[in-house]
Design an enzyme around this catalytic site. Structure first.
Site, mmCIF file in Angstrom:
data_model
loop_
_atom_site.group_PDB
_atom_site.id
_atom_site.type_symbol
_atom_site.label_atom_id
_atom_site.label_comp_id
_atom_site.label_asym_id
_atom_site.label_seq_id
_atom_site.Cartn_x
_atom_site.Cartn_y
_atom_site.Cartn_z
ATOM 1 C CG HIS A 44 -34.772 25.812 -26.374
ATOM 2 N ND1 HIS A 44 -35.224 26.677 -25.415
ATOM 3 C CD2 HIS A 44 -33.798 25.075 -25.787
ATOM 4 C CE1 HIS A 44 -34.551 26.477 -24.300
ATOM 5 N NE2 HIS A 44 -33.680 25.502 -24.493
ATOM 6 C CB THR A 47 -40.236 17.223 -30.537
ATOM 7 O OG1 THR A 47 -39.284 16.740 -29.588
ATOM 8 C CG2 THR A 47 -39.867 16.741 -31.917
ATOM 9 N NE ARG A 48 -41.726 22.704 -25.710
ATOM 10 C CZ ARG A 48 -40.398 22.671 -25.678
ATOM 11 N NH1 ARG A 48 -39.745 21.638 -26.156
ATOM 12 N NH2 ARG A 48 -39.701 23.672 -25.167
ATOM 13 C CE LYS A 261 -37.448 16.853 -26.464
ATOM 14 N NZ LYS A 261 -38.223 17.899 -27.138
ATOM 15 C CG HIS A 265 -44.636 17.024 -17.147
ATOM 16 N ND1 HIS A 265 -44.421 18.362 -17.332
ATOM 17 C CD2 HIS A 265 -45.970 16.909 -16.909
ATOM 18 C CE1 HIS A 265 -45.566 19.018 -17.220
ATOM 19 N NE2 HIS A 265 -46.519 18.164 -16.948
ATOM 20 C CB CYS A 308 -36.260 24.059 -21.684
ATOM 21 S SG CYS A 308 -37.197 24.745 -23.005
ATOM 22 C CE LYS A 341 -50.069 19.172 -25.054
ATOM 23 N NZ LYS A 341 -49.499 19.843 -23.842
HETATM 24 C C1 LIG Z 1 -38.461 21.253 -21.433
HETATM 25 C C2 LIG Z 1 -39.858 21.644 -21.799
HETATM 26 C C3 LIG Z 1 -40.691 20.701 -22.359
HETATM 27 C C4 LIG Z 1 -42.004 21.035 -22.690
HETATM 28 N N1 LIG Z 1 -42.801 20.108 -23.300
HETATM 29 C C5 LIG Z 1 -44.030 20.466 -23.731
HETATM 30 C C6 LIG Z 1 -44.783 19.557 -24.505
HETATM 31 O O1 LIG Z 1 -44.341 18.446 -24.809
HETATM 32 N N2 LIG Z 1 -46.008 19.965 -24.939
HETATM 33 C C7 LIG Z 1 -46.505 21.203 -24.662
HETATM 34 O O2 LIG Z 1 -47.621 21.511 -25.087
HETATM 35 N N3 LIG Z 1 -45.792 22.104 -23.934
HETATM 36 C C8 LIG Z 1 -44.578 21.765 -23.476
HETATM 37 N N4 LIG Z 1 -43.810 22.646 -22.781
HETATM 38 C C9 LIG Z 1 -44.361 23.960 -22.442
HETATM 39 C C10 LIG Z 1 -44.248 24.930 -23.588
HETATM 40 O O3 LIG Z 1 -43.063 24.773 -24.302
HETATM 41 C C11 LIG Z 1 -44.399 26.348 -23.034
HETATM 42 O O4 LIG Z 1 -45.658 26.407 -22.393
HETATM 43 C C12 LIG Z 1 -44.380 27.399 -24.130
HETATM 44 O O5 LIG Z 1 -43.249 27.213 -24.937
HETATM 45 C C13 LIG Z 1 -44.366 28.771 -23.478
HETATM 46 O O6 LIG Z 1 -44.405 29.745 -24.491
HETATM 47 P P1 LIG Z 1 -44.252 31.275 -24.143
HETATM 48 O O7 LIG Z 1 -44.581 32.024 -25.351
HETATM 49 O O8 LIG Z 1 -45.017 31.565 -22.881
HETATM 50 O O9 LIG Z 1 -42.700 31.448 -23.741
HETATM 51 P P2 LIG Z 1 -41.441 31.622 -24.723
HETATM 52 O O10 LIG Z 1 -41.643 30.865 -25.976
HETATM 53 O O11 LIG Z 1 -40.239 31.378 -23.910
HETATM 54 O O12 LIG Z 1 -41.528 33.150 -25.130
HETATM 55 C C14 LIG Z 1 -41.344 34.214 -24.242
HETATM 56 C C15 LIG Z 1 -40.616 35.298 -25.007
HETATM 57 O O13 LIG Z 1 -40.644 36.511 -24.271
HETATM 58 C C16 LIG Z 1 -39.446 37.192 -24.545
HETATM 59 N N5 LIG Z 1 -39.250 38.229 -23.533
HETATM 60 C C17 LIG Z 1 -39.005 38.057 -22.220
HETATM 61 N N6 LIG Z 1 -38.871 39.242 -21.604
HETATM 62 C C18 LIG Z 1 -39.037 40.187 -22.546
HETATM 63 C C19 LIG Z 1 -39.001 41.625 -22.533
HETATM 64 N N7 LIG Z 1 -38.729 42.308 -21.415
HETATM 65 N N8 LIG Z 1 -39.223 42.275 -23.688
HETATM 66 C C20 LIG Z 1 -39.469 41.596 -24.831
HETATM 67 N N9 LIG Z 1 -39.494 40.246 -24.890
HETATM 68 C C21 LIG Z 1 -39.292 39.551 -23.767
HETATM 69 C C22 LIG Z 1 -38.398 36.081 -24.521
HETATM 70 O O14 LIG Z 1 -37.213 36.437 -25.170
HETATM 71 C C23 LIG Z 1 -39.155 34.962 -25.235
HETATM 72 O O15 LIG Z 1 -38.853 34.933 -26.624
HETATM 73 C C24 LIG Z 1 -42.491 22.343 -22.425
HETATM 74 C C25 LIG Z 1 -41.642 23.290 -21.866
HETATM 75 C C26 LIG Z 1 -40.323 22.961 -21.561
HETATM 76 C C27 LIG Z 1 -39.428 24.001 -20.971
#
Ligand SMILES: Cc1cc2nc3c(=O)[nH]c(=O)nc-3n(C[C@H](O)[C@H](O)[C@H](O)COP(=O)(O)OP(=O)(O)OC[C@H]3O[C@@H](n4cnc5c(N)ncnc54)[C@H](O)[C@@H]3O)c2cc1C
Length: 372
Positions: A44, A47-48, A261, A265, A308, A341
């Site tokens: 959340h 933006t990313r 924003k 990092h 986050c 990304k």
């Molecule tokens: C502050 C911040 C800035 C960032 N900036 C960048 C950027 O500029 N560019 C970039 O490329 N990346 C960036 N990133 C990294 C990027 O956002 C993450 O790598 C990416 O969002 C991770 O996605 P995900 O699907 O692994 O996790 P999430 O999107 O968090 O999804 C995981 C999901 O699993 C679910 N879940 C957990 N446990 C269970 C369970 N037991 N059963 C069912 N569901 C479950 C959760 O509810 C969640 O919805 C940033 C991250 C952060 C925190």
């Protein structure tokens, strides 16, 4: 009913994987603990950044090329605006890892870029106040993605393609059987031939037998009120990364109406994912105000914050692999603060891997084995 693949977690990686799996004609069950997109994980904050001259390692660049193509394809299929090219500046001392690594990736893969001196940066982007001996790599295709919209779009299209997605239904337990896997939630049991964990910050706790080397940390995002005239406006300000010490980066986005924003990092304090709150300490705000003074020569009024989570590996590279004891169980943990990304490319490649039972060659450098 026996599902072909169950996707655990429907955030960035799970929404994309559900879509590409369903596109391949598989019967997909998706489960999420909450209702994505939500503010309790890693995806959340409006933006990313997306960028291509990847200082982290040139091996990411082919994945990024695929990611750009897939995001653009998703925009066409959904008629949504998901990616905005703003140009990007990688700023630092000439010998910084950011400058050297971005330049190496750009040269190796023929990425459209050029170098700027501090004076040229100041002339083109007056908001910056950086040391006179620093330089920048300007990357023209860099920009930003709208993460909540990206996730929503993948989930909509995944459902349209036949995926069954259950929100507010966390996976509680799983076990392997001769036919595949049995999954348990509060609402019942499901059977699936294959399984992919896209569970973000919770992934380690769902796979305790692997003691994955992951550290979840708290990361704060800040939005500041911009002055008039506005040097942070989209017309005169790009996305940027700025290195101010070893493994210390500040990054930010142009003001699109919500303010400037900016964030660090750098992995923050360790926490358990269920402990995440959105509250921000006074000292964290003061620290960011100090960086604004140092690199923009300005004091801005704070408008908003968000908190986050990063899920960090020891080397900062993603972890994508098959479970060592269960080859039909895939682990997808691309975070360490830079994974978003890639979701469009990784979702497609992992879906392909689940169908062919082969790890795509592009992903082999992200294996679990490197930690063993
Ligand atoms: C502050 C911040 C800035 C960032 N900036 C960048 C950027 O500029 N560019 C970039 O490329 N990346 C960036 N990133 C990294 C990027 O956002 C993450 O790598 C990416 O969002 C991770 O996605 P995900 O699907 O692994 O996790 P999430 O999107 O968090 O999804 C995981 C999901 O699993 C679910 N879940 C957990 N446990 C269970 C369970 N037991 N059963 C069912 N569901 C479950 C959760 O509810 C969640 O919805 C940033 C991250 C952060 C925190």
């Amino acid at each position: 009913m026996i599902w072909d693949v169950a996707v655990i977690g429907l955030g960035a990686m799970g929404s994309a994987s559900s879509y590409y799996l369903a596109q391949k004609g598989l019967k997909v069950l998706g489960l999420d603990r909450f209702t994505p997109p939500h503010i309790r994980g890693s995806s959340h904050g409006q933006t990313r950044i997306i960028r291509e001259a990847y200082f982290e390692h040139p091996a990411y660049v082919p994945l990024l090329k695929r990611a750009y193509d897939n995001w653009q394809d998703l925009e066409k299929k959904s008629h949504e605006s998901l990616l905005l090219k703003t140009g990007g500046l990688m700023i630092g001392a000439p010998q910084s890892e950011l400058i050297l690594g971005s330049r190496q990736s750009a040269e190796k893969h023929g990425i459209d870029h050029h170098m700027l001196t501090a004076a040229e940066i100041k002339a083109a982007y007056p908001a910056f106040e950086i040391p006179s001996d620093w330089i920048a790599l300007k990357e023209n295709r860099a920009g930003l993605l709208y993460p909540e919209k990206c996730i929503e779009t993948y989930l909509d299209l995944a459902q349209n393609a036949g995926s069954e997605l259950h929100t507010n239904e966390p996976l509680l337990n799983w076990k392997a059987t001769n036919q595949g896997f049995v999954l348990e939630t509060e609402l019942g049991q499901y059977q699936s031939k294959k399984l992919v964990f896209c569970s973000g910050a919770w992934i380690g706790s769902l796979l305790p037998e692997l003691t994955l080397p992951l550290k979840v940390t708290r990361q704060v995002l800040f939005w500041f009120k911009t002055p008039t005239p506005n040097p942070f406006a989209l017309s005169s300000f790009p996305i940027f990364l700025l290195e101010f010490g070893k493994d210390k980066h500040l990054y930010g986005f142009p003001d699109q109406g919500a303010g400037f924003k900016v964030a660090l990092h750098i992995p923050g304090h360790a926490l358990k994912p269920d402990q995440l709150t959105q509250s921000v300490e006074k000292n964290e705000i003061l620290e960011m105000e100090t960086y604004l003074k140092q690199f923009f020569g300005t004091t801005l009024k704070l408008k908003e914050t968000a908190v986050c989570m990063y899920t960090n590996t020891p080397d900062g590279h993603f972890l994508i692999d098959r479970h060592p004891q269960h080859p039909n169980l895939w682990i997808m943990s691309p975070c360490s603060g830079h994974g978003f990304k890639f979701a469009s490319a990784l979702g497609e490649l992992v879906a392909q891997g689940l169908v062919t039972n082969q790890m795509p060659s592009e992903l082999k450098f992200l294996s679990l084995q490197r930690f063993q």
